[in-house]
Design a protein around this motif. Sequence first.
Motif, short mmCIF file in Angstrom:
data_model
loop_
_atom_site.label_atom_id
_atom_site.label_comp_id
_atom_site.label_asym_id
_atom_site.label_seq_id
_atom_site.Cartn_x
_atom_site.Cartn_y
_atom_site.Cartn_z
N VAL A 206 -21.43 -5.91 -29.32
CA VAL A 206 -20.82 -5.61 -28.02
C VAL A 206 -20.62 -4.10 -27.92
O VAL A 206 -19.83 -3.52 -28.67
N SER A 207 -21.34 -3.49 -27.02
CA SER A 207 -21.23 -2.04 -26.81
C SER A 207 -20.40 -1.83 -25.55
O SER A 207 -20.86 -2.11 -24.43
N TYR A 208 -19.21 -1.33 -25.76
CA TYR A 208 -18.24 -1.18 -24.68
C TYR A 208 -17.59 0.19 -24.81
O TYR A 208 -17.31 0.62 -25.93
N PRO A 209 -17.35 0.89 -23.71
CA PRO A 209 -16.78 2.24 -23.82
C PRO A 209 -15.45 2.25 -24.57
O PRO A 209 -14.54 1.48 -24.24
N GLY A 210 -15.36 3.08 -25.57
CA GLY A 210 -14.11 3.23 -26.30
C GLY A 210 -13.29 4.37 -25.72
O GLY A 210 -13.73 5.08 -24.81
N PRO A 211 -12.08 4.55 -26.23
CA PRO A 211 -11.22 5.63 -25.73
C PRO A 211 -11.88 7.00 -25.86
O PRO A 211 -12.28 7.40 -26.94
N GLY A 212 -12.03 7.67 -24.75
CA GLY A 212 -12.59 9.02 -24.78
C GLY A 212 -14.09 9.09 -24.96
O GLY A 212 -14.65 10.19 -25.03
N TYR A 213 -14.77 7.92 -25.05
CA TYR A 213 -16.23 7.96 -25.24
C TYR A 213 -16.87 6.84 -24.42
O TYR A 213 -16.99 5.70 -24.87
N PRO A 214 -17.29 7.15 -23.18
CA PRO A 214 -17.79 6.13 -22.27
C PRO A 214 -19.29 5.83 -22.38
O PRO A 214 -19.81 5.03 -21.61
N TYR A 215 -19.98 6.46 -23.33
CA TYR A 215 -21.45 6.41 -23.32
C TYR A 215 -22.06 5.36 -24.24
O TYR A 215 -23.28 5.25 -24.33
N GLU A 216 -21.23 4.58 -24.93
CA GLU A 216 -21.77 3.64 -25.91
C GLU A 216 -22.76 2.64 -25.30
O GLU A 216 -23.83 2.40 -25.87
N PRO A 217 -22.47 2.01 -24.14
CA PRO A 217 -23.44 1.07 -23.56
C PRO A 217 -24.77 1.73 -23.20
O PRO A 217 -25.84 1.15 -23.43
N VAL A 218 -24.71 2.92 -22.63
CA VAL A 218 -25.93 3.64 -22.26
C VAL A 218 -26.78 3.94 -23.50
O VAL A 218 -28.00 3.76 -23.50
N GLU A 219 -26.12 4.40 -24.55
CA GLU A 219 -26.85 4.72 -25.78
C GLU A 219 -27.43 3.48 -26.44
O GLU A 219 -28.56 3.49 -26.94
N SER B 292 -31.04 8.64 -18.20
CA SER B 292 -31.50 8.65 -19.58
C SER B 292 -32.14 7.31 -19.95
O SER B 292 -33.16 7.27 -20.65
N ASN B 293 -31.56 6.20 -19.47
CA ASN B 293 -32.16 4.88 -19.72
C ASN B 293 -33.50 4.74 -18.99
O ASN B 293 -34.46 4.20 -19.55
N LEU B 294 -33.55 5.22 -17.75
CA LEU B 294 -34.79 5.14 -16.98
C LEU B 294 -35.88 5.97 -17.64
O LEU B 294 -37.05 5.55 -17.74
N GLU B 295 -35.53 7.15 -18.10
CA GLU B 295 -36.51 8.00 -18.75
C GLU B 295 -37.02 7.38 -20.04
O GLU B 295 -38.22 7.43 -20.35
N THR B 296 -36.12 6.76 -20.79
CA THR B 296 -36.52 6.08 -22.02
C THR B 296 -37.48 4.94 -21.72
O THR B 296 -38.51 4.77 -22.38
N ALA B 297 -37.16 4.13 -20.70
CA ALA B 297 -38.00 3.00 -20.34
C ALA B 297 -39.36 3.47 -19.83
O ALA B 297 -40.41 2.94 -20.22
N CYS B 298 -39.36 4.47 -18.98
CA CYS B 298 -40.62 4.98 -18.43
C CYS B 298 -41.50 5.56 -19.54
O CYS B 298 -42.71 5.30 -19.59
N GLY B 299 -40.90 6.33 -20.41
CA GLY B 299 -41.66 6.90 -21.52
C GLY B 299 -42.25 5.83 -22.41
O GLY B 299 -43.39 5.93 -22.86
N ALA B 300 -41.48 4.76 -22.66
CA ALA B 300 -41.97 3.67 -23.52
C ALA B 300 -43.13 2.94 -22.86
O ALA B 300 -44.11 2.57 -23.52
N VAL B 301 -43.06 2.73 -21.55
CA VAL B 301 -44.16 2.07 -20.84
C VAL B 301 -45.42 2.93 -20.91
O VAL B 301 -46.52 2.43 -21.18
N CYS C 107 -26.72 -7.06 -19.74
CA CYS C 107 -26.28 -5.74 -19.29
C CYS C 107 -25.23 -5.95 -18.21
O CYS C 107 -25.52 -6.50 -17.14
N CYS C 108 -24.02 -5.55 -18.49
CA CYS C 108 -22.89 -5.79 -17.59
C CYS C 108 -22.65 -4.55 -16.72
O CYS C 108 -22.71 -3.43 -17.22
N HIS C 109 -22.37 -4.78 -15.44
CA HIS C 109 -22.15 -3.63 -14.58
C HIS C 109 -21.04 -3.88 -13.57
O HIS C 109 -20.73 -5.01 -13.22
#
Length: 270
Positions: free
Chosen positions: A115-128, A151-160, A221-223
Amino acid sequence: MTAGIDNIQFLAASAHRVGVLETLHDGPTDRQKLCEATSASSPTIGRVLADFEERKWLVRDGPTYGLTPLGEYVADRFLALRDAMEIEEKLRDVWQWLPVEMPGFSVDLFADAVVSYPGPGYPYEPVERLSQLIASTSSLRGFDNIVYKSSNLETACGAVLEGMTFEYVFTPEALEGMFAWNPDRIVEVTACENATVLVHDHLPDGDRCGLGIVDDRAGICCHDAETGALVAVIDTDAPEARDWAISVFERVRAEATPVDTAAFESLAPS
Protein backbone atom coordinates in the motif's frame (compact mmCIF):
# COMPACT_ATOMS: atom_id res chain seq x y z
CA MET A 1 -21.37 -14.21 23.18
CA THR A 2 -19.47 -13.42 26.38
CA ALA A 3 -17.83 -16.84 26.39
CA GLY A 4 -16.67 -16.35 22.82
CA ILE A 5 -15.17 -12.95 23.60
CA ASP A 6 -13.53 -14.34 26.71
CA ASN A 7 -11.80 -17.05 24.70
CA ILE A 8 -10.64 -14.54 22.10
CA GLN A 9 -9.23 -12.38 24.89
CA PHE A 10 -7.60 -15.44 26.48
CA LEU A 11 -5.66 -16.11 23.27
CA ALA A 12 -5.03 -12.54 22.18
CA ALA A 13 -3.65 -11.51 25.57
CA SER A 14 -0.65 -13.81 25.20
CA ALA A 15 1.74 -13.95 22.26
CA HIS A 16 2.95 -17.30 23.61
CA ARG A 17 -0.56 -18.79 23.47
CA VAL A 18 -0.99 -17.57 19.91
CA GLY A 19 2.45 -18.90 19.01
CA VAL A 20 1.71 -22.34 20.46
CA LEU A 21 -1.69 -22.46 18.73
CA GLU A 22 -0.15 -21.45 15.41
CA THR A 23 2.72 -23.94 15.72
CA LEU A 24 0.40 -26.82 16.61
CA HIS A 25 -1.87 -25.79 13.75
CA ASP A 26 0.98 -26.78 11.46
CA GLY A 27 1.10 -30.24 13.05
CA PRO A 28 1.93 -32.14 16.28
CA THR A 29 5.26 -31.38 17.90
CA ASP A 30 7.11 -31.66 21.21
CA ARG A 31 7.72 -29.11 23.95
CA GLN A 32 11.26 -28.28 22.84
CA LYS A 33 10.07 -27.37 19.34
CA LEU A 34 7.32 -25.23 20.86
CA CYS A 35 9.90 -23.39 22.98
CA GLU A 36 12.04 -22.74 19.89
CA ALA A 37 9.09 -21.61 17.80
CA THR A 38 7.75 -19.18 20.41
CA SER A 39 10.96 -18.13 22.19
CA ALA A 40 9.23 -19.00 25.45
CA SER A 41 10.69 -20.88 28.42
CA SER A 42 9.75 -24.48 29.11
CA PRO A 43 7.70 -23.53 32.22
CA THR A 44 5.76 -20.95 30.18
CA ILE A 45 5.04 -23.48 27.45
CA GLY A 46 3.98 -25.94 30.13
CA ARG A 47 1.39 -23.49 31.45
CA VAL A 48 0.07 -22.81 27.95
CA LEU A 49 -0.22 -26.52 27.21
CA ALA A 50 -2.04 -27.09 30.50
CA ASP A 51 -4.50 -24.28 29.70
CA PHE A 52 -5.13 -25.71 26.23
CA GLU A 53 -5.57 -29.22 27.61
CA GLU A 54 -8.10 -27.94 30.14
CA ARG A 55 -10.10 -26.43 27.28
CA LYS A 56 -9.98 -29.75 25.37
CA TRP A 57 -7.98 -28.12 22.57
CA LEU A 58 -4.97 -30.33 23.09
CA VAL A 59 -4.09 -34.01 23.23
CA ARG A 60 -0.78 -35.52 24.27
CA ASP A 61 0.82 -38.64 22.80
CA GLY A 62 4.03 -39.33 24.73
CA PRO A 63 6.33 -36.33 24.21
CA THR A 64 4.22 -35.02 21.34
CA TYR A 65 1.38 -32.51 21.57
CA GLY A 66 -1.32 -32.05 18.96
CA LEU A 67 -4.60 -30.24 18.53
CA THR A 68 -7.89 -32.04 18.97
CA PRO A 69 -10.59 -31.49 16.32
CA LEU A 70 -11.98 -28.82 18.65
CA GLY A 71 -8.52 -27.24 18.90
CA GLU A 72 -8.21 -27.29 15.11
CA TYR A 73 -11.53 -25.51 14.85
CA VAL A 74 -10.40 -22.84 17.32
CA ALA A 75 -7.07 -22.40 15.52
CA ASP A 76 -8.72 -22.11 12.09
CA ARG A 77 -11.15 -19.44 13.23
CA PHE A 78 -8.85 -17.47 15.51
CA LEU A 79 -5.92 -17.33 13.08
CA ALA A 80 -8.29 -16.37 10.26
CA LEU A 81 -9.63 -13.51 12.42
CA ARG A 82 -6.10 -12.39 13.22
CA ASP A 83 -5.13 -12.42 9.54
CA ALA A 84 -8.30 -10.55 8.61
CA MET A 85 -7.56 -7.82 11.13
CA GLU A 86 -4.01 -7.48 9.83
CA ILE A 87 -5.44 -6.93 6.34
CA GLU A 88 -7.94 -4.44 7.73
CA GLU A 89 -5.19 -2.42 9.38
CA LYS A 90 -3.17 -2.34 6.17
CA LEU A 91 -6.12 -1.10 4.09
CA ARG A 92 -7.74 1.14 6.70
CA ASP A 93 -6.43 4.40 5.25
CA VAL A 94 -7.53 3.56 1.70
CA TRP A 95 -10.84 1.76 2.26
CA GLN A 96 -12.90 4.54 0.68
CA TRP A 97 -11.17 4.00 -2.68
CA LEU A 98 -11.59 0.23 -2.86
CA PRO A 99 -13.77 -1.03 -5.73
CA VAL A 100 -17.46 -1.62 -5.16
CA GLU A 101 -18.59 -1.91 -8.79
CA MET A 102 -15.89 -4.24 -10.12
CA PRO A 103 -17.46 -7.72 -9.99
CA GLY A 104 -15.75 -10.29 -7.79
CA PHE A 105 -13.68 -7.87 -5.75
CA SER A 106 -12.76 -9.05 -2.27
CA VAL A 107 -10.42 -7.52 0.29
CA ASP A 108 -8.88 -10.99 0.66
CA LEU A 109 -7.43 -10.65 -2.85
CA PHE A 110 -5.16 -7.88 -1.59
CA ALA A 111 -4.15 -9.49 1.70
CA ASP A 112 -0.44 -9.26 0.84
CA ALA A 113 -0.63 -5.94 -0.98
CA VAL A 114 1.91 -3.15 -0.96
CA VAL A 115 0.00 0.00 0.00
CA SER A 116 1.64 3.20 -1.21
CA TYR A 117 0.01 6.09 0.58
CA PRO A 118 1.36 9.60 1.23
CA GLY A 119 3.12 9.78 4.57
CA PRO A 120 3.64 12.85 6.74
CA GLY A 121 5.58 15.44 4.78
CA TYR A 122 6.06 13.16 1.76
CA PRO A 123 3.12 13.03 -0.69
CA TYR A 124 4.92 11.39 -3.62
CA GLU A 125 4.96 7.72 -2.61
CA PRO A 126 1.99 6.65 -4.82
CA VAL A 127 3.39 8.46 -7.87
CA GLU A 128 6.81 6.88 -7.38
CA ARG A 129 5.33 3.41 -6.84
CA LEU A 130 3.30 3.67 -10.03
CA SER A 131 6.36 4.71 -12.01
CA GLN A 132 8.31 1.75 -10.57
CA LEU A 133 5.60 -0.69 -11.63
CA ILE A 134 5.41 0.76 -15.14
CA ALA A 135 9.17 0.86 -15.62
CA SER A 136 9.67 -2.76 -14.54
CA THR A 137 7.10 -4.50 -16.72
CA SER A 138 6.93 -5.68 -20.33
CA SER A 139 3.16 -5.22 -20.52
CA LEU A 140 0.57 -2.93 -19.00
CA ARG A 141 -3.19 -3.38 -19.17
CA GLY A 142 -5.95 -1.61 -17.33
CA PHE A 143 -8.43 1.24 -17.22
CA ASP A 144 -8.86 4.59 -15.49
CA ASN A 145 -10.49 7.97 -15.92
CA ILE A 146 -7.83 10.30 -14.55
CA VAL A 147 -4.79 11.97 -16.02
CA TYR A 148 -1.74 10.86 -14.10
CA LYS A 149 1.17 13.04 -13.07
CA SER A 150 3.46 14.04 -15.91
CA SER A 151 6.21 11.83 -14.49
CA ASN A 152 3.94 8.76 -14.68
CA LEU A 153 2.82 9.67 -18.20
CA GLU A 154 6.40 10.16 -19.33
CA THR A 155 7.40 6.81 -17.83
CA ALA A 156 4.52 5.04 -19.56
CA CYS A 157 5.13 6.73 -22.91
CA GLY A 158 8.83 5.98 -22.79
CA ALA A 159 8.14 2.33 -21.95
CA VAL A 160 5.71 1.99 -24.87
CA LEU A 161 8.22 3.51 -27.29
CA GLU A 162 10.78 0.99 -26.02
CA GLY A 163 8.44 -1.92 -26.76
CA MET A 164 6.18 -2.37 -23.74
CA THR A 165 2.80 -3.82 -24.71
CA PHE A 166 0.15 -1.32 -23.72
CA GLU A 167 -3.61 -1.97 -23.62
CA TYR A 168 -5.56 0.64 -21.77
CA VAL A 169 -9.13 1.91 -21.57
CA PHE A 170 -9.77 5.57 -20.75
CA THR A 171 -12.77 7.83 -20.48
CA PRO A 172 -13.05 10.57 -23.13
CA GLU A 173 -12.12 13.14 -20.48
CA ALA A 174 -8.94 11.28 -19.56
CA LEU A 175 -7.93 11.00 -23.20
CA GLU A 176 -8.43 14.72 -23.68
CA GLY A 177 -6.37 15.45 -20.60
CA MET A 178 -3.48 13.26 -21.78
CA PHE A 179 -3.57 14.82 -25.20
CA ALA A 180 -3.44 18.30 -23.66
CA TRP A 181 -0.40 17.20 -21.62
CA ASN A 182 1.75 16.52 -24.68
CA PRO A 183 -0.04 16.16 -28.05
CA ASP A 184 3.03 15.09 -30.03
CA ARG A 185 3.98 12.46 -27.47
CA ILE A 186 0.48 10.98 -27.32
CA VAL A 187 0.24 10.81 -31.11
CA GLU A 188 3.61 9.08 -31.25
CA VAL A 189 2.63 6.52 -28.62
CA THR A 190 -0.86 5.73 -29.93
CA ALA A 191 0.61 5.11 -33.38
CA CYS A 192 2.81 2.27 -32.04
CA GLU A 193 1.79 -1.26 -33.01
CA ASN A 194 2.30 -2.40 -29.41
CA ALA A 195 -0.17 0.21 -28.09
CA THR A 196 -3.93 -0.30 -27.99
CA VAL A 197 -5.92 2.62 -26.62
CA LEU A 198 -9.66 2.35 -26.10
CA VAL A 199 -12.41 4.61 -24.78
CA HIS A 200 -15.30 3.84 -22.44
CA ASP A 201 -17.88 6.35 -21.22
CA HIS A 202 -18.63 4.78 -17.83
CA LEU A 203 -15.80 2.85 -16.22
CA PRO A 204 -16.65 0.84 -13.09
CA ASP A 205 -15.70 2.72 -9.93
CA GLY A 206 -14.58 5.56 -12.15
CA ASP A 207 -15.12 8.11 -9.39
CA ARG A 208 -12.71 6.38 -6.99
CA CYS A 209 -10.17 4.11 -8.67
CA GLY A 210 -8.74 2.41 -11.72
CA LEU A 211 -7.20 -0.99 -12.36
CA GLY A 212 -3.74 -1.88 -13.63
CA ILE A 213 -2.10 -5.20 -14.54
CA VAL A 214 1.63 -5.61 -15.11
CA ASP A 215 3.71 -8.74 -15.71
CA ASP A 216 3.34 -10.29 -12.28
CA ARG A 217 1.19 -7.88 -10.27
CA ALA A 218 -2.24 -6.32 -10.18
CA GLY A 219 -2.94 -2.92 -8.73
CA ILE A 220 -5.66 -0.46 -7.82
CA CYS A 221 -4.91 3.20 -8.48
CA CYS A 222 -6.94 5.31 -6.07
CA HIS A 223 -7.78 8.92 -6.82
CA ASP A 224 -9.57 11.85 -5.28
CA ALA A 225 -13.05 12.18 -6.79
CA GLU A 226 -12.97 15.98 -6.74
CA THR A 227 -9.42 16.72 -7.88
CA GLY A 228 -8.59 13.55 -9.83
CA ALA A 229 -5.24 13.35 -8.03
CA LEU A 230 -3.62 9.98 -7.46
CA VAL A 231 -3.83 9.38 -3.70
CA ALA A 232 -2.77 5.74 -3.29
CA VAL A 233 -1.60 2.64 -5.12
CA ILE A 234 -2.46 -0.83 -3.82
CA ASP A 235 -0.65 -3.65 -5.62
CA THR A 236 -0.05 -7.34 -5.06
CA ASP A 237 1.62 -10.33 -6.71
CA ALA A 238 -1.10 -12.75 -5.54
CA PRO A 239 -2.06 -14.88 -8.58
CA GLU A 240 -5.73 -14.88 -7.62
CA ALA A 241 -5.76 -11.07 -7.51
CA ARG A 242 -4.13 -10.85 -10.93
CA ASP A 243 -6.61 -13.37 -12.35
CA TRP A 244 -9.47 -11.31 -10.94
CA ALA A 245 -8.03 -8.10 -12.40
CA ILE A 246 -7.62 -9.68 -15.82
CA SER A 247 -11.24 -10.88 -15.81
CA VAL A 248 -12.51 -7.39 -14.92
CA PHE A 249 -10.27 -5.77 -17.53
CA GLU A 250 -11.43 -8.16 -20.25
CA ARG A 251 -15.06 -7.31 -19.49
CA VAL A 252 -14.38 -3.57 -19.65
CA ARG A 253 -12.26 -3.98 -22.78
CA ALA A 254 -15.09 -5.81 -24.54
CA GLU A 255 -17.39 -2.83 -23.87
CA ALA A 256 -14.87 -0.22 -25.01
CA THR A 257 -14.30 1.33 -28.42
CA PRO A 258 -10.88 1.54 -30.10
CA VAL A 259 -9.58 5.08 -30.41
CA ASP A 260 -9.08 6.41 -33.90
CA THR A 261 -5.40 7.39 -33.83
CA ALA A 262 -5.91 9.43 -37.01
CA ALA A 263 -8.16 11.73 -35.00
CA PHE A 264 -5.30 12.38 -32.59
CA GLU A 265 -2.93 13.09 -35.46
CA SER A 266 -5.31 15.65 -36.94
CA LEU A 267 -5.40 17.48 -33.61
CA ALA A 268 -1.68 17.57 -33.07
CA PRO A 269 0.23 20.78 -33.82
CA SER A 270 1.91 20.73 -37.20
